[in-house]
Write an enzyme that holds these catalytic residues in place. Structure first.
Site, short mmCIF file in Angstrom:
data_model
loop_
_atom_site.label_atom_id
_atom_site.label_comp_id
_atom_site.label_asym_id
_atom_site.label_seq_id
_atom_site.Cartn_x
_atom_site.Cartn_y
_atom_site.Cartn_z
N ASP A 193 3.25 -4.42 7.87
CA ASP A 193 1.99 -3.68 7.82
C ASP A 193 0.85 -4.67 8.09
O ASP A 193 0.59 -5.54 7.27
CB ASP A 193 1.87 -3.02 6.44
CG ASP A 193 0.50 -2.39 6.21
OD1 ASP A 193 -0.40 -2.53 7.06
OD2 ASP A 193 0.32 -1.76 5.14
N HIS B 111 0.86 -1.18 0.00
CA HIS B 111 0.00 0.00 0.00
C HIS B 111 0.90 1.23 0.00
O HIS B 111 2.01 1.19 0.56
CB HIS B 111 -0.83 -0.06 1.29
CG HIS B 111 -1.92 0.95 1.40
ND1 HIS B 111 -1.68 2.26 1.72
CD2 HIS B 111 -3.26 0.83 1.24
CE1 HIS B 111 -2.83 2.91 1.77
NE2 HIS B 111 -3.81 2.07 1.48
#
Lengths: 141, 406
Positions: B195, B118
């Site tokens: 993440d 991302h």
């Protein structure tokens, strides 16, 4: 949103865009990007003796941006850059929901996109071609 | 499946009983008990924590620190000193780049980032590389979204200081082999940043088992309020790191020229903190624990399987990532031939179905896969078979409604 938003005019211009092609003889070009989807569009015009004689666009986009740009080119080819700029302003007015009935008629087929004014998420899509045209004309006039 | 039981917990379904919400990877809905917990904090326990020499401030401090302990237990951290409250995953990852990154990464060093990250786990590293002269390298995945151990070994060099990877990709839904990758990185002296934005609400996470050095996640994707997130960091690393933001409540002693900083975790929590958010996150964790990951995972697995199989029967659909539905973890990214994903999303919206369309904040991945943009449906345990049926029913009609096959 209602389903008839994707009306026949919009669908037809998206599936069979008349002006989606390269234009090697273009006298001016400009690029627009829609950051929310990453779509890129290039607009190409031939301006000859103060008349937009030819126009085309290249790039990928959603039905709204593709159809809106195709309809826009239908409308501005044969007109002066000044008149095209006025039409840009009328289109913006329509999208912000402030257009009068008489003004709407001047936009001809582009009036088919009037319902975008009720869909904030798609305003950027509808405006992509028009904003690119505005930038291009501002630099060329 | 007793789906009504769970939807009943979420007040959004009272206001919109027919809502088909399939954009959980962007943000989840919030159960009433989380909303109540936040309300109760502001109604009954509100004061500036840590500062006040009075009872209400002490109550507020306790509410905040209780939430920290709940988070610690939820991800299996050793100590509450390793749990830092932030705004969200993005802020957590930026914190690492601005402090650990600037303290430890120099010109000529390498940062290795997965191509499917991302933007929030990519731009902080891209910026750090620009600022320090370090080299940003990408680990590329297979078409099905898998990263191989061998590719990782080949990509690591003696200069690789940091490796950034999502536990679950927000485009593929694929869970990465974090433990294996971490072991390989550590034997190379490389620090691992993970993440967890797309994993923490869908599977049990234990940071000790994963072995990662840093782990970041957001409250709002796991039924908690927006504006509260977490950074887990290994205590010995956090201890040595410079502060991130400077100001109130992160100091020990301040003079005209100098300052010493507070102990962990407060060193990284400058200014008045988001106690209401932390309390909401604590309530969300208790809600998740009450349902249990065994139930959550089984429901999401069944719904993913159902959607995946039905999607495969529809012509012109291309599913991005693994052909194995078990690897999608409630998230299916797809394209529909001839129809732009924004139009796909708009037709779903016309039928009251919320999905995501665009590049999902992963533009380099889309460039790598040579896809302009995609549509994505992502579910949570409170979704039910009816949601999937509505989704499939609309999906079947989109091409026709856009002028094809008439």
């Amino acid at each position: 949103m209602t389903d008839n938003f994707y009306n026949e005019i919009l669908i037809d211009h998206n599936l069979h865009p008349l002006h989606l092609h390269e234009l090697p003889c273009a006298t001016c070009s400009n690029e627009g990007i829609n950051p929310s989807c990453g779509d890129q569009l290039s607009l190409h015009l031939v301006i000859d003796k103060d008349i937009i004689t030819q126009g085309s666009f290249t790039g990928v986009g959603c039905a709204v941006s593709q159809a809106s740009t195709d309809i826009m080119l239908d409308l501005i080819i044969g007109k002066t850059p000044q008149r095209a700029m006025e039409l840009c302003q009328l289109f913006s007015k329509m999208i912000s929901g402030e257009i009068t009935e008489a003004e709407l008629e001047e936009l001809e087929e582009a009036g088919a996109l009037q319902n975008i004014s009720k869909m904030p998420a798609r305003v950027k899509c509808a405006m992509l071609g028009w904003n690119t045209l505005k930038k291009l004309l501002a630099e060329s006039i | 499946m007793n789906s009504k039981g769970y939807k009943k917990d979420f007040p959004v379904y009272q206001k919109y009983p027919d809502l088909v919400y399939l954009d959980n990877a962007a943000t989840s809905q919030r159960p009433q008990l989380v909303i109540d917990a936040v309300n109760e904090y502001y109604a009954n326990e509100n004061a500036n924590p840590f500062r006040g020499i009075y009872e209400l401030s002490d109550i507020s401090t306790k509410a905040y620190e209780n939430a920290r302990e709940t988070v610690r237990g939820f991800i299996g951290a050793k100590s509450i000193r390793e749990i830092i409250f932030t705004r969200n995953t993005t802020e957590s990852l930026n914190l690492i780049a601005y402090t650990y990154g600037r303290d430890n990464i120099d010109k000529g060093d390498e940062i290795l980032v997965c191509i499917s990250e991302h933007h929030s786990d990519l731009l902080p590293w891209q910026r750090l590389a620009h600022n320090t002269g370090a080299v940003l390298k990408y680990l590329e995945c297979s078409e099905s979204g898998e990263y191989s151990v061998q590719d990782l070994k080949n990509a690591l060099t003696p200069h690789t200081r940091l490796f950034a990877i999502a536990q679950v990709s927000n485009v593929f839904g694929q869970a990465n082999l974090i433990r294996e990758f971490t072991d390989i990185c550590h034997s190379n002296g490389t620090v691992v940043v993970c993440d967890g934005a797309q994993s923490v609400s869908h599977m049990p996470v234990d940071v000790k088992d994963l072995g990662v050095d840093f782990f970041a996640f957001s409250g709002h994707k796991m039924y908690a309020p927006m504006g509260i997130g977490v950074l887990y960091g290994r205590e010995d690393l956090l201890e040595k790191m410079s502060p991130f933001l400077y100001g109130g409540e992160m100091i020990e002693y301040v003079t005209r020229e100098n300052a010493t900083y507070a102990q962990l975790p407060h060193k990284f929590e400058a200014g008045t903190v988001n106690v209401g958010g932390a309390v909401g996150l604590g309530a969300a964790i208790k809600y998740i624990s009450g349902i249990g990951f065994d139930v959550i995972q089984e429901r999401e697995r069944q719904l993913t399987l159902m959607a995946f199989e039905k999607m495969q029967e529809i012509p012109h659909i291309r599913i991005v990532g693994s052909p194995d539905p078990q690897k999608h973890h409630g998230l299916i990214t797809f394209t529909l031939e001839g129809v732009h994903p924004h139009d796909v999303g708009a037709v779903f919206d016309a039928d009251g179905i919320a999905i995501r369309a665009g590049h999902h904040c992963a533009q380099p991945l889309h460039q790598y896969l040579k896809i302009q943009s995609t549509a994505r449906m992502s579910l949570a345990f409170y979704n039910d078979e009816k949601d999937i049926e509505s989704f499939i029913c609309t999906l079947k009609t989109i091409r026709r409604r856009m002028g094809y096959d008439r």
